[in-house]
Design an enzyme around this catalytic site. Structure first.
Site, PDB file in Angstrom:
ATOM      1  N   ALA A  65       0.838  -1.201   0.000  1.00 13.75           N
ATOM      2  CA  ALA A  65       0.000   0.000   0.000  1.00 13.75           C
ATOM      3  C   ALA A  65       0.877   1.258   0.000  1.00 13.75           C
ATOM      4  CB  ALA A  65      -0.918  -0.019   1.209  1.00 13.75           C
ATOM      5  N   GLU A  66       1.961   1.221   0.780  1.00 15.30           N
ATOM      6  CA  GLU A  66       2.868   2.373   0.808  1.00 15.30           C
ATOM      7  C   GLU A  66       3.514   2.585  -0.557  1.00 15.30           C
ATOM      8  OE1 GLU A  66       4.306   2.300   5.498  1.00 15.30           O
ATOM      9  OE2 GLU A  66       5.281   0.992   4.046  1.00 15.30           O
ATOM     10  N   TYR A  67       3.899   1.472  -1.163  1.00 14.13           N
ATOM     11  CA  TYR A  67       4.522   1.566  -2.485  1.00 14.13           C
ATOM     12  C   TYR A  67       3.536   2.147  -3.495  1.00 14.13           C
ATOM     13  CZ  TYR A  67       6.655   0.333  -6.907  1.00 14.13           C
ATOM     14  OH  TYR A  67       7.180   0.399  -8.172  1.00 14.13           O
ATOM     15  N   ASP A  68       2.323   1.606  -3.474  1.00 14.14           N
ATOM     16  CA  ASP A  68       1.313   2.097  -4.419  1.00 14.14           C
ATOM     17  C   ASP A  68       1.079   3.591  -4.241  1.00 14.14           C
ATOM     18  OD1 ASP A  68       1.025  -0.356  -5.607  1.00 14.14           O
ATOM     19  OD2 ASP A  68      -0.669  -0.966  -4.351  1.00 14.14           O
ATOM     20  N   SER A 113       3.878  -4.894 -17.445  1.00 13.11           N
ATOM     21  CA  SER A 113       3.257  -4.821 -16.137  1.00 13.11           C
ATOM     22  C   SER A 113       1.817  -4.381 -16.347  1.00 13.11           C
ATOM     23  CB  SER A 113       4.022  -3.819 -15.287  1.00 13.11           C
ATOM     24  OG  SER A 113       3.613  -3.962 -13.956  1.00 13.11           O
ATOM     25  N   LEU A 114       1.077  -4.246 -15.295  1.00 15.31           N
ATOM     26  CA  LEU A 114      -0.322  -3.852 -15.433  1.00 15.31           C
ATOM     27  C   LEU A 114      -0.587  -2.577 -14.652  1.00 15.31           C
ATOM     28  CD1 LEU A 114      -2.092  -7.294 -14.850  1.00 15.31           C
ATOM     29  CD2 LEU A 114      -1.713  -6.138 -17.019  1.00 15.31           C
ATOM     30  N   GLU A 151      -9.381 -13.082 -13.983  1.00 16.31           N
ATOM     31  CA  GLU A 151      -8.542 -14.142 -13.405  1.00 16.31           C
ATOM     32  C   GLU A 151      -8.043 -13.660 -12.049  1.00 16.31           C
ATOM     33  OE1 GLU A 151      -5.264 -14.713 -16.107  1.00 16.31           O
ATOM     34  OE2 GLU A 151      -6.615 -14.644 -17.815  1.00 16.31           O
ATOM     35  N   LYS A 153      -5.356 -12.627  -9.497  1.00 22.01           N
ATOM     36  CA  LYS A 153      -3.997 -12.098  -9.640  1.00 22.01           C
ATOM     37  C   LYS A 153      -3.118 -12.827  -8.636  1.00 22.01           C
ATOM     38  CE  LYS A 153      -1.562  -7.732  -9.033  1.00 22.01           C
ATOM     39  NZ  LYS A 153      -0.254  -8.327  -9.265  1.00 22.01           N
ATOM     40  N   ASP A 155       0.039 -13.596  -6.503  1.00 22.27           N
ATOM     41  CA  ASP A 155       1.107 -12.776  -5.947  1.00 22.27           C
ATOM     42  C   ASP A 155       2.385 -13.602  -5.914  1.00 22.27           C
ATOM     43  OD1 ASP A 155       2.293 -10.573  -4.933  1.00 22.27           O
ATOM     44  OD2 ASP A 155       1.522 -10.800  -2.907  1.00 22.27           O
ATOM     45  N   ARG A 174      11.226 -12.055 -14.997  1.00 26.88           N
ATOM     46  CA  ARG A 174      10.904 -10.855 -15.748  1.00 26.88           C
ATOM     47  C   ARG A 174      12.083  -9.882 -15.850  1.00 26.88           C
ATOM     48  NH1 ARG A 174       5.707  -7.831 -14.475  1.00 26.88           N
ATOM     49  NH2 ARG A 174       6.489  -7.804 -12.366  1.00 26.88           N
ATOM     50  N   GLU A 208       2.967 -17.161 -13.385  1.00 31.15           N
ATOM     51  CA  GLU A 208       3.469 -16.746 -12.092  1.00 31.15           C
ATOM     52  C   GLU A 208       3.935 -17.976 -11.312  1.00 31.15           C
ATOM     53  OE1 GLU A 208       2.889 -13.520 -12.331  1.00 31.15           O
ATOM     54  OE2 GLU A 208       3.351 -12.751 -10.332  1.00 31.15           O
ATOM     55  N   TYR A 260      -0.762 -18.067 -17.492  1.00 29.60           N
ATOM     56  CA  TYR A 260      -1.946 -17.331 -17.935  1.00 29.60           C
ATOM     57  C   TYR A 260      -1.790 -16.607 -19.261  1.00 29.60           C
ATOM     58  CZ  TYR A 260       0.840 -13.996 -15.241  1.00 29.60           C
ATOM     59  OH  TYR A 260       1.869 -13.265 -14.722  1.00 29.60           O
ATOM     60  N   LYS A 350      -6.820  -4.401  -7.293  1.00 29.61           N
ATOM     61  CA  LYS A 350      -6.140  -4.860  -6.082  1.00 29.61           C
ATOM     62  C   LYS A 350      -7.016  -4.703  -4.850  1.00 29.61           C
ATOM     63  CE  LYS A 350      -1.270  -4.462  -7.060  1.00 29.61           C
ATOM     64  NZ  LYS A 350      -0.044  -3.905  -6.488  1.00 29.61           N
ATOM     65  N   CYS A 444      14.097 -14.836  34.631  1.00 26.97           N
ATOM     66  CA  CYS A 444      13.311 -15.706  33.756  1.00 26.97           C
ATOM     67  C   CYS A 444      11.932 -15.970  34.361  1.00 26.97           C
ATOM     68  CB  CYS A 444      14.049 -17.025  33.551  1.00 26.97           C
ATOM     69  SG  CYS A 444      13.083 -18.242  32.635  1.00 26.97           S
ATOM     70  N   CYS A 447      12.056 -20.003  35.300  1.00 31.09           N
ATOM     71  CA  CYS A 447      12.947 -20.601  36.295  1.00 31.09           C
ATOM     72  C   CYS A 447      13.566 -19.575  37.236  1.00 31.09           C
ATOM     73  CB  CYS A 447      14.037 -21.426  35.616  1.00 31.09           C
ATOM     74  SG  CYS A 447      15.277 -20.400  34.806  1.00 31.09           S
ATOM     75  N   CYS A 462      17.405 -16.594  28.696  1.00 31.84           N
ATOM     76  CA  CYS A 462      17.583 -17.282  29.957  1.00 31.84           C
ATOM     77  C   CYS A 462      18.768 -18.220  29.768  1.00 31.84           C
ATOM     78  CB  CYS A 462      16.333 -18.090  30.303  1.00 31.84           C
ATOM     79  SG  CYS A 462      16.618 -19.260  31.647  1.00 31.84           S
ATOM     80  N   CYS A 467      16.495 -24.821  32.425  1.00 32.55           N
ATOM     81  CA  CYS A 467      15.224 -24.105  32.587  1.00 32.55           C
ATOM     82  C   CYS A 467      14.089 -24.967  32.021  1.00 32.55           C
ATOM     83  CB  CYS A 467      15.282 -22.764  31.854  1.00 32.55           C
ATOM     84  SG  CYS A 467      13.689 -21.927  31.761  1.00 32.55           S
TER      85      CYS A 467
HETATM   86  S1  IVH Z   1      -1.413 -10.778 -17.221  1.00 33.14           S
HETATM   87  C1  IVH Z   1       0.248  -8.193 -20.458  1.00 33.14           C
HETATM   88  N1  IVH Z   1      -2.590 -12.330 -15.427  1.00 33.14           N
HETATM   89  O1  IVH Z   1       0.779  -9.280 -11.909  1.00 33.14           O
HETATM   90  C2  IVH Z   1      -0.393  -8.835 -19.306  1.00 33.14           C
HETATM   91  N2  IVH Z   1      -0.696 -11.066 -14.777  1.00 33.14           N
HETATM   92  O2  IVH Z   1       0.849  -6.408 -11.451  1.00 33.14           O
HETATM   93  C3  IVH Z   1       0.591  -9.486 -18.440  1.00 33.14           C
HETATM   94  N3  IVH Z   1       0.011 -11.444 -12.460  1.00 33.14           N
HETATM   95  O3  IVH Z   1       3.035  -8.454 -14.477  1.00 33.14           O
HETATM   96  C4  IVH Z   1       0.105  -9.923 -17.138  1.00 33.14           C
HETATM   97  N4  IVH Z   1      -1.557 -12.905 -11.958  1.00 33.14           N
HETATM   98  O4  IVH Z   1       3.371 -10.715 -13.088  1.00 33.14           O
HETATM   99  C5  IVH Z   1      -1.602 -11.449 -15.671  1.00 33.14           C
HETATM  100  N5  IVH Z   1      -3.682 -13.774 -13.960  1.00 33.14           N
HETATM  101  C6  IVH Z   1      -2.702 -12.892 -14.214  1.00 33.14           C
HETATM  102  C7  IVH Z   1      -1.757 -12.530 -13.239  1.00 33.14           C
HETATM  103  C8  IVH Z   1      -0.760 -11.601 -13.558  1.00 33.14           C
HETATM  104  C9  IVH Z   1      -0.486 -12.244 -11.522  1.00 33.14           C
HETATM  105  C10 IVH Z   1       1.173 -10.573 -12.271  1.00 33.14           C
HETATM  106  C11 IVH Z   1       2.053 -10.425 -13.483  1.00 33.14           C
HETATM  107  C12 IVH Z   1       1.915  -8.970 -13.847  1.00 33.14           C
HETATM  108  C13 IVH Z   1       1.637  -8.363 -12.519  1.00 33.14           C
HETATM  109  C14 IVH Z   1       1.011  -7.003 -12.667  1.00 33.14           C
END
Ligand code: IVH
Length: 732
Positions: A65-68, A113-114, A151, A153, A155, A174, A208, A260, A350, A444, A447, A462, A467
């Site tokens: 969440a911090e990163y996002d 990436s997405l 689908e 996602k 992790d 990647r 993944e 996928y 997310k 402790c 004991c 301890c 003990c």
């Molecule tokens: S599709 C061009 N499908 O999440 C589309 N990605 O945050 C490529 N990921 O880079 C990704 N589950 O490493 C796709 N069902 C899924 C996924 C998935 C996990 C990962 C993937 C992607 C990252 C994006």
């Protein structure tokens, strides 16, 4: 799939490529250019550092969440000040750079990436953009030509696999999206990834790799025991396991995969190409495809899918942090195209991190097996990420102080990686003044011995070896699943055996009679007999397990295994020699360890996988006379060691030492795996593609572009006979 299709000019603005928060953009827009530039430099540096820690070292410091939030700020700032966008801005690239430990592989198609969506409204906005891009009417008009696939996602760690004529040829991580790391041998150890497809197809497939939650828990328990830093979540643990230099290490961790994405398959059939059909095709090819997916007629059906899984996902044996939504039809994907970082035809929804607020009712120090006092927060029970949490470890006093957690505090609680409960921070605003600081006790709690903290160390412990808390846990470890694995010797049984003085030393377990066991509470002749038999079975265990069962400080499975391997190589048992019994191999091993510890302790450090700290512990442990007695007593009580087969020596001095080879085409006498194995066994390296650094190309039947490339670079080409001569050490 169409990663590489050109984006079409459809009037979509640049800001469409990532969901940007308009209020954030407005807030940024009021900055003067100088402040904006400084802020940009700062944000970009923070995101870069986070990327490096996350992807390069598998050790994030920020929560997702911090990163996002950081990333969103950066995107908003770049939206307000487009002149700040440089090609090297983190918004322009995907993931982290390769770590440098593995060979680099250039991806034939970039690994994208997405963009993310954090609310249903952002999913609806995605739908609107997609429709606009395809010239379809805006919602709420129906758009029957547009379907989505939803689908889960996963992790994990994104990988790309290349199959040639049905065989797994290589696989890569990647990396930065264009260049990844060649982790082929490691990927081959993953059982759900087939080495052969059900057809002789040539294709690239992506997906993944992940670590199941149960395996994550097991490995962290092991790391904890070995005094190693814990993995933050299954994702990091999975990534760390896949990027091991030694594939044996990867093999010992049970990784799995969901695939996928199907790319560039030769000879596509006539039917309409869709994501849904691609997933079914992957399944038919024998590849693992997640069954939890949905063909959605519109975005509302996708939203329903996200709701179905919001809570239920915690019951899955693996981690998912969201839902990936993809436009189903490949032709529509092609028309939408990609913008610098992500396809316009897909988005990741997310789930917010699962956090709750609760009260720390008490902080209690627990005495562990090695005497360490661990402060544990007793919490007002609350449900988080699918289960009720009432306890959370605070690790040590420094952690308690660093986070400033006090007894009586309201705190934010989350499950790290949705598995281990973690107290994130106190809610300082809610303090009333009655909160108390936690202090480590001076003596402790079990004991009463004076608690020790070594100079410069974080742990309090301890020091009393006798003990009762320590002893009980040592025994529990000894008979438990990580130890001699005596089935039926649970805590209740152990407690009685210890309290009645029936077991004082480890070897006593193996002297218990059926009558002894019958005298225990709730034991009858049958249960006593069962336990007696399982004790009998536990007499013979692999040496590594026995070493682990001893509970040597800092020795987890890994070290116990490394140590065993070294012993078998340094001290081979004579042919036909008994491995147990007085005077047998276990006794010799014990004597050898003792002698090493007292005369040449530096040998421990030379054991592959053992560092100076563990070596020092081993020295201290095996030079202690009590240790000798413990092992000798076990031997006298009839414990025997099973030995592993000696590992084929990994040689640097083989005929191919320092040589880099590429294998292509079909060989008569070797499968691809066997050829690669033979090269490694001869000390050589296997590379996936031909370059100037290649020493030889081994080319079988139907060799293709690699043969041509070798020709153009002047790389020597060997046929199968030449390859055999080379392996045999007959150069040239
Ligand atoms: S599709 C061009 N499908 O999440 C589309 N990605 O945050 C490529 N990921 O880079 C990704 N589950 O490493 C796709 N069902 C899924 C996924 C998935 C996990 C990962 C993937 C992607 C990252 C994006």
């Amino acid at each position: 799939m169409t990663d590489t299709a050109d984006p079409i000019a459809d009037g979509t603005t640049e800001t469409d490529r990532l969901p940007v928060d308009p209020t954030l953009v407005e807030a940024m827009a009021v900055l003067d250019t100088e402040t904006a530039a400084a802020r940009h430099a700062d944000l970009a540096a923070q995101v870069r550092r986070a990327n490096e820690l996350y992807h390069g070292q598998d050790a994030p410091e920020l929560t997702d969440a911090e990163y996002d939030a950081l990333f969103r700020d950066l995107v908003a700032l770049e939206t307000a000040f487009p002149q700040l966008v440089t090609p090297d801005s983190p918004t322009q690239r995907v993931g982290g750079a390769p770590s440098g430990t593995f060979d680099e592989v250039r991806h034939r198609h970039p690994m994208l990436s997405l963009s993310n969506a954090f609310s249903h409204d952002e999913l609806r906005a995605f739908d609107t953009r997609v429709r606009r891009g395809l010239g379809l009417p805006p919602p709420p008009e129906p758009a029957p030509d547009l379907r989505y696939v939803a689908e889960l996602k996963i992790d994990g760690l994104a990988v790309s696999l290349h199959y040639e004529r049905g065989r797994l040829v290589h696989g890569a991580t990647r990396g930065d999206g264009s260049t990844g790391e060649d982790v082929t041998p490691n990927l081959r150890t993953i059982r759900s990834i087939p080495h052969r497809l059900t057809e002789l197809a040539t294709l690239d497939v992506r997906g993944e790799v992940f670590m199941p939650k149960s395996e994550f828990a097991r490995i962290n328990a092991e790391r904890d025991e070995a005094g190693l830093p814990l993995y933050a979540n299954p994702r990091n643990s999975g990534a760390g396991s896949l990027r091991q230099k030694d594939p044996d290490v990867t093999a010992r961790r049970l990784l799995s995969a969901w695939l996928y994405q199907l790319l560039e398959e030769d000879g596509a059939d006539g039917e309409e190409r869709t994501q849904w059909a691609a997933l079914e095709r992957l399944e038919r090819l024998g590849l693992p495809v997640n069954p939890e997916r949905k063909e959605a007629p519109d975005i509302e059906a996708v939203i329903a899918f996200t709701e179905t899984w919001r809570e239920k996902r915690h019951e899955l044996p693996y981690e998912t942090d969201g839902v990936v939504v993809k436009v189903d039809r490949a032709d529509q994907q092609a028309r939408l195209g990609i913008v610098s970082r992500a396809p316009r035809w897909a988005i990741a929804y997310k789930y917010p991190p699962e956090q709750v607020e609760t009260v720390v009712e008490d902080i209690v120090p627990y005495v562990g097996r090695t005497g360490t006092l661990t402060p544990v927060a007793h919490l007002r029970p609350s449900k988080v990420a699918g289960s009720t949490v009432a306890r959370a470890t605070l690790h040590n006093l420094d952690e308690v102080r660093r986070k400033d957690i006090r007894i009586g505090d309201w705190v934010v609680l989350q499950k790290a990686g949705d598995v281990i409960p973690e107290v994130v921070r106190p809610l300082v605003d809610r303090r009333t003044g009655v909160e108390r600081e936690f202090e480590m006790p001076a003596s402790c709690p079990v004991c009463g011995s004076a608690i020790v903290r070594d100079e410069g160390a974080v742990r309090h412990y301890c020091p009393n070896l006798a003990c009762p808390a320590r002893v009980a846990q040592e025994f529990q470890h000894f008979v438990g699943r990580g130890g001699m694995d005596i089935e039926g010797a649970g805590w209740k049984v152990l407690e009685q055996l210890l309290q009645r003085g029936m077991v004082r030393r480890r070897s006593d377990f193996f002297r218990l009679t059926v009558e002894d066991l019958e005298s225990l509470e709730r034991f009858g002749p049958k249960s006593a007999d069962n336990l007696h038999r399982s004790i009998g079975r536990a007499r013979r265990r692999p040496l590594g397990r026995i070493l682990h069962a001893l509970g040597i400080p800092q020795v987890g499975w890994q070290t116990a295994t490394d140590l065993t391997q070294w012993l078998v190589e340094a001290l081979p048992p004579g042919a036909g020699e008994p491995v147990g019994g007085a005077g047998g191999w276990l006794t010799r091993a014990s004597a050898f360890l003792r002698e090493t510890a007292t005369t040449t302790p530096e040998r421990f450090e030379a054991v592959i996988g053992i560092g100076p700290t563990v070596a020092a512990t081993l020295t201290a442990y095996f030079s202690d006379p009590a240790t000798r007695n413990a092992i000798d007593e076990l031997v006298e009580a009839g414990v025997e060691a099973e030995l592993p087969a000696p590992r084929a020596a990994v040689t640097d001095a083989g005929p191919l030492s320092g040589r880099r080879l590429v294998v292509t085409g079909t060989l008569e006498g070797f499968s691809r795996e066997e050829a690669e194995e033979a090269i490694r066994a001869a000390g050589g390296k296997v590379a996936a593609s031909v370059s100037k650094k290649t020493d030889y190309l081994v080319a079988g039947e139907n060799a293709g572009s690699k043969l041509a490339k070798a020709g153009s670079l002047g790389v020597p080409v060997l046929d199968e006979a030449g390859f055999r001569r080379l392996l045999a050490g007959e150069e040239g």
